[in-house]
Enzyme design. Structure first.
Site, PDB file in Angstrom:
ATOM      1  N   GLU B 278     -21.131  31.745 -15.244  1.00  0.00           N
ATOM      2  CA  GLU B 278     -22.024  32.910 -15.293  1.00  0.00           C
ATOM      3  C   GLU B 278     -21.374  34.161 -14.722  1.00  0.00           C
ATOM      4  O   GLU B 278     -21.689  35.266 -15.139  1.00  0.00           O
ATOM      5  CB  GLU B 278     -23.331  32.631 -14.528  1.00  0.00           C
ATOM      6  CG  GLU B 278     -24.306  31.804 -15.320  1.00  0.00           C
ATOM      7  CD  GLU B 278     -25.705  31.761 -14.714  1.00  0.00           C
ATOM      8  OE1 GLU B 278     -25.889  32.189 -13.561  1.00  0.00           O
ATOM      9  OE2 GLU B 278     -26.619  31.271 -15.407  1.00  0.00           O
ATOM     10  N   HIS B 299     -10.362   8.057 -19.671  1.00  0.00           N
ATOM     11  CA  HIS B 299     -10.447   7.153 -20.808  1.00  0.00           C
ATOM     12  C   HIS B 299     -11.194   7.781 -21.976  1.00  0.00           C
ATOM     13  O   HIS B 299     -11.516   7.112 -22.946  1.00  0.00           O
ATOM     14  CB  HIS B 299     -11.109   5.841 -20.387  1.00  0.00           C
ATOM     15  CG  HIS B 299     -10.268   5.064 -19.428  1.00  0.00           C
ATOM     16  ND1 HIS B 299      -9.561   3.947 -19.789  1.00  0.00           N
ATOM     17  CD2 HIS B 299      -9.982   5.273 -18.125  1.00  0.00           C
ATOM     18  CE1 HIS B 299      -8.893   3.490 -18.742  1.00  0.00           C
ATOM     19  NE2 HIS B 299      -9.134   4.268 -17.718  1.00  0.00           N
ATOM     20  N   LYS B 411     -34.323  33.368 -24.154  1.00  0.00           N
ATOM     21  CA  LYS B 411     -35.638  33.476 -23.509  1.00  0.00           C
ATOM     22  C   LYS B 411     -36.569  34.399 -24.289  1.00  0.00           C
ATOM     23  O   LYS B 411     -37.757  34.135 -24.415  1.00  0.00           O
ATOM     24  CB  LYS B 411     -35.483  33.992 -22.074  1.00  0.00           C
ATOM     25  CG  LYS B 411     -34.849  32.990 -21.128  1.00  0.00           C
ATOM     26  CD  LYS B 411     -34.855  33.522 -19.701  1.00  0.00           C
ATOM     27  CE  LYS B 411     -34.098  32.577 -18.778  1.00  0.00           C
ATOM     28  NZ  LYS B 411     -33.946  33.150 -17.424  1.00  0.00           N
TER      29      LYS B 411
END
Lengths: 422, 422
Positions: B278, B299, B411
């Protein structure tokens, strides 16, 4: 099989349908060759035909062994790492507990703290273990087996051997241990690499023990196989997915993020990361596979997706019915969320997903893979779809989908540091 | 403070000490300005001085409220997302259970299944909640508070209000709810952005409730501050870290992977991802922050690191004493791991870490950050070190370290879809 869908949303202008069609046309011949029975990499294509390790009599064998474990135990500790545990864990953690034994995961780290936590969790329980390793030189399952063997011996004395199942390569060291000590043996398919073994004893037996419907899982995979074998080049879903990712790689994207709004997909995303990361990450090539555990991760890496270095595109993974429901009740606290009154969490979550995809698609192409429900059938579809498309995608990239020469480098150092002589 | 170390291992030839020194020299002035009291971004620099929110009388306040919670409850449900819960969760999950209440995490997803799991876990327990939100318009803590409020009302009737603590902005909506309904209120520091709040009520109070030594945590942070304020430009540890990451970004690396061999660092890595993702992911810039949960992830993505598209470098995070120990016992099963006899898991894990770093450093530069132990002091050092170096790094990149305009896009869509009118 109408329920599995692949769609593309893009308002970024970075990808056109004409480009996708052209890329698919270039590789239509590859798809045809695979359908007709590819000869290259034949020794690693055992996963192509689901009916070999996922047909009778194998399914009956997994189910009868599962019933034995369920009758004798509360817990099955699955000792395996990478391709040896990720597929089973993906399904088990997504679907949640069923009527079978509880699965506990070990042999996937070297941390003393972690193995201590496993022992703490199973103390006082009736325990079986399933040691899964194609190559039983791998350190993590080796020391996991040692720790759990000591635990079983404490509990059961010499009878401990009846509580041990091993899934390994026929004729290799783990098989020999079974013969010598009387453990139950299941074969690790020799013609399937670790990360492609979801639909074999590796993935299916632990899930059967947990009470999952492995017949539905195999049927989902088979239905996906039928569909992909039927769909022609220009409409083939797996070829389309592979074409889009290769196109975007060539356009400079460096990461594909598998994003989901149901945190239970976390372990599936880890499985997917291994599949694509190991299959394509070689010869200085490959998209790095990431995941976005939304909405939580939107609050940490959403900013980067929207405005950071433009090298990421997304594939959203959605189950249209989550199987969970919780109404948002109103009360006497005026909390500012009155607009949610009478809504179901699950509906809100779906809206959040759509809103996010719409926002992100303004910046980069967003794919979406949508299955009907969070159930065994869907995971069968997903496994087979990603196997098939990963294989196509790696071939289109020009790399060998089945090797992983780069993982040896640290092992060579490690064995040297630890004084392993052979 | 000798125990915190930053080191560099590189055999790739992609980075020289001369380049690092030059980069540090270019930005020595920035460091000096910060030491003398930076004026730019002053409204977001509240974390620079640890003693404000981490000094007396605040510490006493957190501790006395923690004692009250410990006396009345078994569980504290922390309702928060992103910067509101990651720091506390990082420490709590790394250190493990202590003598205080158990912490349960909610309000960090919209999944009906997840919130159902939280309710299932706490049923029958004595429960307090801490709702943490700088801006109480955020959906996840909003619906989390609703769900947990309903649970508390069922258990305690109108007395439920004594079980509610809220950490929010003074004078804003969550504060108003506290005044009206009689909840306990803790202030969310106005001069600190969410991702920089580890050393404030946001991070410290839940940890105190869990029985963590928050005084040691704050002292660790203060010692790191003292060190970074003391170290001159050319030897400043934070400036060096920031310089290396910016250099590598300019050289074409696109991801920094925080890698660790102790899975308990997982939540700390999530905290770190938010901090850097951010703070730097804007203006089409920034290194994407990843993590490697080793040895398990070796792995799956080890192959890519070693041979895939060369755009990743690593920072290894190590606690020199893990606090756990488990001897690898021999038995009568000749399992091929005899070379491990008499070794401690913890020693083997350390060898695996060294071996991996050596192998990876052949391909790309590897940093290592090493702390003495997995304890509160170390996390205090780590928090402050990364705050400070992230701030420097973002400034060097030329972006505003404190805003996150890109998270608004989804949003806006979401509120529209949900019919929120204001």
């Amino acid at each position: 099989m109408e329920e599995f869908k692949l769609s593309l949303t893009d308002r970024s202008g970075n990808l056109t349908e004409a480009e996708i069609a052209a890329e698919m046309a270039v590789h239509a011949g590859l798809l045809e060759r695979v359908k007709k029975g590819e000869t290259e990499y034949r020794e690693s294509l055992g996963w192509l035909d689901v009916s070999v390790w996922g047909g009778e009599p194998w399914i009956s064998r997994y189910e009868s062994l599962a019933r034995e474990v369920q009758a004798q135990a509360d817990v099955l500790v699955v000792i395996g790492i990478g391709g040896s545990n990720q597929a089973a864990r993906a399904v088990a953690e997504a679907i949640g507990e069923k009527s079978g034994v509880r699965l506990v995961w070990a042999g996937n780290s070297i941390s003393a703290y972690e193995i201590g936590e496993v022992i703490r969790q199973i103390r006082g329980k009736r325990v079986y273990i399933d040691v899964i390793a194609k190559n039983f030189e791998t350190l993590e399952p080796g020391i996991g087996f040692r720790a759990l063997r000591a635990f079983l011996k404490e509990q059961y004395g010499e009878d401990y051997r009846r509580h041990v199942i091993c899934t390994g390569t026929e004729g290799a060291s783990l098989h020999a241990l079974c013969e010598k000590h009387g453990y139950t043996f299941l074969p690790f398919p020799q013609e399937i690499g670790g990360r492609f073994t979801a639909l074999s004893p590796v993935g299916l037996f632990p899930l059967a023990a947990a009470g999952m419907d492995i017949r539905a899982l195999v049927q989902g995979a088979q239905a996906m196989r039928d569909r992909l074998m039927r769909e022609e080049g220009k409409e083939n879903t797996a070829l389309r997915y592979a074409a889009v990712r290769n196109l975007l790689y060539r356009k400079g994207y460096r990461m594909e993020m598998l994003s989901f709004f149901e945190p239970r997909f976390f372990r599936f995303a880890k499985w997917w990361m291994q599949l694509f990361g190991e299959s394509e990450g070689k010869d200085n090539l490959g998209l790095y596979p990431l995941f976005g555990n939304f909405s939580e991760d939107l609050h940490s890496i959403g900013q980067f997706l929207q405005e950071g270095t433009p090298v990421i595109f997304e594939t959203f993974l959605e189950a249209r019915r989550s199987g969970a429901s919780l109404m948002l009740r109103d009360d006497d606290v005026e909390d500012g969320f009155e607009y949610l009154n009478g809504k179901d969490f699950d509906e809100v979550n779906r809206v959040a997903c759509a809103a996010t995809m719409q926002a992100h698609a303004e910046r980069f192409p967003c794919l979406q893979i949508s299955v009907d429900a969070m159930d065994e059938t869907a995971f069968g579809q997903l496994f087979y779809f990603f196997f098939f498309s990963c294989y196509l995608s790696a071939r289109m990239l020009g790399v060998n989908p089945f090797n992983q020469p780069g993982v040896e480098a640290y092992k060579v150092n490690m064995f040297r540091f630890l004084g392993k002589t052979k």
